[in-house]
Design an enzyme around this catalytic site. Structure first.
Site, PDB file in Angstrom:
ATOM      1  CG  HIS A 124      -2.094   0.905   1.546  1.00  0.00           C
ATOM      2  ND1 HIS A 124      -1.745   2.248   1.448  1.00  0.00           N
ATOM      3  CD2 HIS A 124      -3.093   1.354   1.074  1.00  0.00           C
ATOM      4  CE1 HIS A 124      -2.733   2.887   2.035  1.00  0.00           C
ATOM      5  NE2 HIS A 124      -3.545   1.965   1.203  1.00  0.00           N
ATOM      6  CG  ASP A 201       0.906  -2.266   5.899  1.00  0.00           C
ATOM      7  OD1 ASP A 201      -0.588  -2.278   6.857  1.00  0.00           O
ATOM      8  OD2 ASP A 201       0.388  -2.137   5.085  1.00  0.00           O
ATOM      9  CD  GLN A 204      -7.326  -4.178   3.874  1.00  0.00           C
ATOM     10  OE1 GLN A 204      -7.868  -5.203   4.359  1.00  0.00           O
ATOM     11  NE2 GLN A 204      -7.100  -2.915   3.787  1.00  0.00           N
ATOM     12  CE  LYS A 227      -8.031  -0.105   5.821  1.00  0.00           C
ATOM     13  NZ  LYS A 227      -7.389   0.384   4.486  1.00  0.00           N
ATOM     14  CB  CYS A 365      -3.245   3.288  -1.524  1.00  0.00           C
ATOM     15  SG  CYS A 365      -4.594   4.851  -1.475  1.00  0.00           S
TER      16      CYS A 365
END
Ligand code: PMP
Length: 407
Positions: A124, A201, A204, A227, A365
């Site tokens: 991302h 990261d 998600q 999220k 993104c």
């Protein structure tokens, strides 16, 4: 035929019970942001109704209550990702802010011209651009692991680049654009074999699976509350206490100091050193309520049902004429990215909206990934545990009509 009590679960999410353009809302844009159960909405509202006060410095009852609630939210979230100590969890605005903090506080003082930072083509923008900024500031170079045509990381490319011993490897746990789940544990082991620390990261990942930062072995883990069914404007960075202790503060202000004179200041202890100013107290409390909610359903049960949704979506969409799935990794979270012959993804998104179906269309993104795949954009349906097989059917049927209309 879900093992989850979907009607009870859906009743917890008031927003799902509405019509859009006279059609029942079919919300399949969960990777952008997930909806909030009333348990989260109530926790935030209750905090403002009953406990609201500024934290940490107060001597009065409300300030003590607010401080206790905020700090117990920290404990809750540290536990949620299996941190070994509560103070290793820093509350921030979200994944973006967490990655920028590591780029500026950890990487910037260490980087020199000729050094490398390694990311991947799957990442991302928020795990690319902060590294570009710090590379510009220091003369370091940003490199990226290649992705193959299935949307998986090319492990040969990874080996070649990690053996150059970059100063840091920053990698997404789960791709928002394609749903690919990266083999993070393996990547961390290989990076550590070359002495390279790893930032993950997790934006998600935390919505879909149990995350255990100690089992992953990574050095930094970033995630966002919104999220994973929590409020917007709250998220966290986890790192080991030794690392956080040696990092300088990133922003200055109240809360992050022990002592201030005009000449100098003494920093507060971790985690407060990284939480300058009044934090998002209500957000942290809401996020802890979201973690409670997810665990009350069960992370394994969530993963199992989302896997069924993914299988169903993959089958229905691959059977739909004119639809091509983008990203066919073996390990995937409940995300399907696709293109439809002769129809621009944005037009598709608009047509689907007129059918009550919310999906996302665009570059997600992840412009380097889109460029690699040779696509300007894809359409993306991203599922959550409250979605139903019927909603996937609604999407597939709407795609057939959209193609008849537009192609
Ligand atoms: N990384 C990934 C993989 C994401 O999907 C997102 C959000 N789309 C982010 C980082 C950034 O998260 P936030 O906007 O909550 O800071």
């Amino acid at each position: 035929d879900s093992p989850l009590d979907l009607s009870a679960i859906r009743a917890d999410f008031p927003i799902l019970d509405q019509t859009v353009q006279d059609k029942a809302l079919c919300y399949l844009d969960n990777a952008a942001t997930a909806q909030k159960p009333r348990q989260v909405i109530d926790a935030v509202a209750e905090y403002y109704r009953r406990d609201n006060a500024n934290i940490h410095r107060g001597v009065h009852t409300l300030a003590e209550r607010a401080t206790a609630a905020y700090e117990s939210a920290r404990e809750r979230m540290a536990d949620f990702i299996n941190a070994s100590a509560t103070e290793e969890l820093i509350f921030l605005r979200g994944t973006t802010e967490a990655i920028n903090l590591v780029a500026q506080s950890w990487a910037r003082p260490r980087l020199e011209p000729g050094d490398e930072i390694l990311v991947t083509e799957l990442d991302h923008h928020s795990n690319i651009v902060p590294w570009q900024l710090v590379c510009e500031q220091t003369g370091a170079t940003l490199r990226a692991v290649e992705v193959n045509e299935r949307g998986e990381l090319d492990l040969e490319s990874f080996e070649a680049l990690i053996s150059r011993r970059p100063r840091l490897f920053a990698v997404g746990h789960v791709s928002n654009a394609l749903g690919t789940i990266n083999p993070v544990k393996h990547l961390v082991e290989r990076a550590h074999a070359f002495g390279v620390p790893v930032l993950v990261d997790g934006a998600q990942a935390t919505p879909h699976m149990a995350v255990d930062v100690q089992a992953l072995g990574c050095d930094f883990y970033a995630f966002s509350g919104h999220k994973m069914y929590g409020p917007t404007g709250i998220g966290a960075l986890w790192s080991r206490k030794e690392l956080l202790t040696e990092m300088p503060p990133w922003q200055g202000g109240g809360e992050m100091i022990k002592m201030v004179s005009i000449e100098r200041s003494v920093w507060n202890d971790v985690p407060h050193k990284f939480e300058a100013g009044t934090p998002n107290i209500a957000g942290a409390i809401g996020l802890a309520a979201a973690a409670d909610y997810m665990e009350s359903i069960g992370l394994d049960a969530i993963g199992d049902w989302e896997h069924r949704l993914l299988e169903h979506a993959t089958r229905r969409l691959s059977e739909t004429p004119g639809v091509t799935l983008i990203g066919t990794a073996e390990q995937k979270a409940a995300v399907v990215s696709f293109v439809v012959d002769g129809v621009h993804p944005h037009d598709l998104g608009t047509i689907l909206d007129s059918e009550g179906v919310a999906i996302r269309a665009g570059h997600h993104c992840a412009m380097p990934l889109m460029e690699k795949l040779g696509l300007p954009a894809t359409a993306r349906a991203s599922m959550a545990f409250y979605n139903t097989l019927e909603e996937i059917d609604t999407l597939a049927d709407a795609l057939v009509r959209a193609r008849e209309l537009l192609a």
